[in-house]
Each structure stands twice: as C-alpha cells, then as structure tokens.
Design an enzyme around this catalytic site. Structure first.
Site, PDB file in Angstrom:
ATOM      1  N   GLY A  86      23.572 -56.495  16.675  1.00 28.05           N
ATOM      2  CA  GLY A  86      24.453 -57.597  17.070  1.00 28.05           C
ATOM      3  C   GLY A  86      24.141 -58.035  18.493  1.00 28.05           C
ATOM      4  O   GLY A  86      23.966 -59.217  18.780  1.00 28.05           O
ATOM      5  N   HIS A  87      24.040 -57.035  19.403  1.00 25.55           N
ATOM      6  CA  HIS A  87      23.700 -57.353  20.796  1.00 25.55           C
ATOM      7  C   HIS A  87      22.296 -57.965  20.877  1.00 25.55           C
ATOM      8  O   HIS A  87      22.068 -58.926  21.598  1.00 25.55           O
ATOM      9  CB  HIS A  87      23.705 -56.079  21.650  1.00 25.55           C
ATOM     10  CG  HIS A  87      25.015 -55.366  21.727  1.00 25.55           C
ATOM     11  ND1 HIS A  87      25.198 -54.107  21.222  1.00 25.55           N
ATOM     12  CD2 HIS A  87      26.206 -55.728  22.269  1.00 25.55           C
ATOM     13  CE1 HIS A  87      26.437 -53.710  21.455  1.00 25.55           C
ATOM     14  NE2 HIS A  87      27.075 -54.682  22.084  1.00 25.55           N
ATOM     15  N   LYS A 136      32.084 -61.799  16.725  1.00 26.67           N
ATOM     16  CA  LYS A 136      32.760 -60.533  16.408  1.00 26.67           C
ATOM     17  C   LYS A 136      34.052 -60.388  17.215  1.00 26.67           C
ATOM     18  O   LYS A 136      35.062 -59.924  16.717  1.00 26.67           O
ATOM     19  CB  LYS A 136      31.784 -59.387  16.704  1.00 26.67           C
ATOM     20  CG  LYS A 136      32.387 -58.023  16.778  1.00 26.67           C
ATOM     21  CD  LYS A 136      32.436 -57.410  15.429  1.00 26.67           C
ATOM     22  CE  LYS A 136      33.045 -56.042  15.393  1.00 26.67           C
ATOM     23  NZ  LYS A 136      33.303 -55.364  16.626  1.00 26.67           N
ATOM     24  N   SER A 140      29.091 -52.459  15.326  1.00 29.03           N
ATOM     25  CA  SER A 140      29.906 -52.209  16.515  1.00 29.03           C
ATOM     26  C   SER A 140      29.434 -50.909  17.147  1.00 29.03           C
ATOM     27  O   SER A 140      29.036 -49.970  16.437  1.00 29.03           O
ATOM     28  CB  SER A 140      31.373 -52.066  16.107  1.00 29.03           C
ATOM     29  OG  SER A 140      32.101 -51.449  17.135  1.00 29.03           O
TER      30      SER A 140
END
Ligand code: AMP
Length: 285
Positions: free
Chosen positions: A43-44, A156, A192
């Site tokens: 995600g990052h 998110k 996450s």
C-alpha cells in the site's frame, strides 16, 4: 548500448536541517511526499510509485508519531522494521527517506489545536479521541519541513484524507493532495502495518470487513441505506473474534449520513479483530 536504468541511491536524513539544506542546495521542480509510520507494505509502495510518476523527487517519511496514538500499548507495539523499510524504499527507487527521532519533531509539552469542526468527532474521532489533532500536528510539521508540491495519501485512511484536506484549505498550504486507492491482499484484506499482529485465527475472520463492504457496494440502493448498514453491521458482529466499532454509509464529503444528493458515498468500518484494530472502506458512487 544496453538499456538500463541507473539505480538511485536513497538519501537518508534524520534532521530538519538536512532536508532544508539539501533542497536549498539542489532545488527540484516537483517535490512529491509520502508520509508514513513505516513497516512498509505494498500500500505504501503504491503511493511511492504514484509519487515517482508525478514528481521530480520523492520524499518518504517514516515517523511513528506519538501524538496520534491514544492507546500507549498500541504505540509501544507498533512495528518498526527500519532495515527492511530502507531496502523496500531502495527497491522502488525512492529518492529521500526522512526518519527523525521524536525529539527532532517535538519540543516538550507542545500544544496544538486545529479546529476541524465535527470531522474530529465523527467515526474514527469518536473511537480515538485526539487522534486527528495528532495527525494534523505531525502532518503540518512534516509539510513545513519537506515543503512538498504534492502529497500522497491512501484512501485506506479516508477520514484522515478529509482532515488533512481541511487543514490544507484552512491554513492555505501550497500543496496538492492526491488520494491513492486501497491496496489489498488477494483475499480482500486491506493491507496494513498492523496486520502482522493478527493470529491465523484473526486473519481468517478479518475477511468479514472487506466482505461486508463489498456486499454493501453490490447491493447498494440509496433508499435502503439504513437497512444495508444494519445488515452489514450484523454480519460483522456475528463473526467470531470480531468486535465491531462502527459501520457507516456516509456522504463522502461531509461524512454525515448519505443522502440522494450525495455526489460520493463511502461505507466505512472499524473493528477489533482479536487484539488488533482494523479499518477499511469502499467508495460506492
Ligand atoms: P501509515 O503508515 O499507516 O500511517 O500509512 C501511511 C500512508 O499509507 C497513509 O496515507 C495511508 O492511508 C496509506 N496506506 C496505508 N495502508 C494502505 C493501503 N492498504 N493501500 C493504500 N494506502 C495505504
């Protein structure tokens, strides 16, 4: 001539002066910025990749910000795998890592209050009092240090994006904000940094969050919002090992109850799965 891309050497700075000096010596056209708390996952990295496409140089910050944690245990156990993070940043050719200590970012007893209206008290704000004051405090500091032209945040943390947008608007900060889609595991769980705390049992039952969100999206009907919300909440509450905090279908701009006139509608959920608190959301229209 072989066609190869010269790898970029990641520059690592831990003080404000280093960043300021660097950009004073070497002004760049577009500074892209990705603030994170580390334990980097896809995600990052997706945010960094998008930032690479839209910026001349990309700064990623890794800073576990104490002022946004309302639970000291959560802060204490927050993962900090800095060596792995550096390797990941090198792999995606990130230009600069800003990795300050707490003392570099905060003076003793620093007070901060930003009036973000009811955004502070809705949804996450209700369950994490003070959280968004901490978020705006650190993002404000980071923006003043890095001076980005564009900053990239994940969908998110949908409410966080709204809060930061509000801060940028009110303080007239010269930065464009970009929201990037949620990166998920193949089975639907939103990625996450906290997922590493899920036991295999939790991991299995955590899937109910994305399932309930997708179910609402698939069955969405503006006239049946209350019923959909109740049924999705029930679905999650029935799942073993999962304790629902909220499931709400709201207007994407105000975060109040969605209405037929809402341009964007978003369903948001927060739940404790075992000992881990997870959030997720889906844009409906
Ligand atoms: P964090 O390190 O959790 O503070 O997150 C740093 C940034 O990455 C925030 O803008 C998050 O919204 C974003 N982010 C976290 N998880 C995801 C994900 N699964 N997909 C996309 N962005 C994410």
């Amino acid at each position: 001539m072989p066609n190869f891309v010269t790898p970029i050497t990641l520059k690592i700075f831990s003080t404000k002066n280093e960043i300021t000096d660097y950009f004073n010596r070497k002004p760049v056209k577009v500074i892209g910025f990705v603030p994170t708390m580390g334990a980097l996952h896809k995600g990052h990295l997706g945010l960094i990749e998008l930032a690479k496409q839209q910026s001349t140089q990309v700064v990623c910050s890794i800073f576990v910000n104490p002022t946004q944690f309302n639970d000291p245990k959560d802060l204490e156990k927050y993962p900090r795998p800095i060596t792995d993070d550096i390797r990941r940043l090198e792999e995606v050719n990130c230009d600069i890592l800003f990795n300050p200590q707490v003392t570099e970012m905060y003076a003793d007893n620093e007070k901060w209050h930003f009036d973000m209206g009811d955004l502070e008290y809705l949804l996450e704000g209700k369950f994490r009092p003070g959280h968004y004051q901490g978020v705006t405090q650190v993002v404000n500091k980071l923006f003043n240090i890095v001076k980005p032209d564009i900053a990239f945040f994940g969908q998110k943390d949908y409410q966080q994006f709204m809060v930061i947008s509000k801060m940028v608007e009110v303080l007239e900060m010269p930065v464009k904000l970009v929201m990037c889609p949620i990166e998920r595991e193949p089975d639907g769980l939103a990625m996450s940094s906290r997922n590493i705390h899920l036991t295999p049992y939790d991991r299995e039952h955590s899937l109910i969050l994305s399932k309930a969100l997708n179910w609402v999206k698939e069955n969405f009907d503006i006239n049946k919002i209350d019923t959909l919300q109740q049924q999705a909440a029930q679905m999650i509450s029935n799942e073993p090992g999962v304790e629902l905090e909220y499931f709400e279908i709201v207007d994407g701009k105000t975060l109040h109850h969605a209405a037929p006139a809402s341009e964007t509608i978003v369903a948001l959920v927060a739940a404790r799965v075992g000992k881990t608190r997870l959030i997720d959301n889906v844009l409906i229209g």
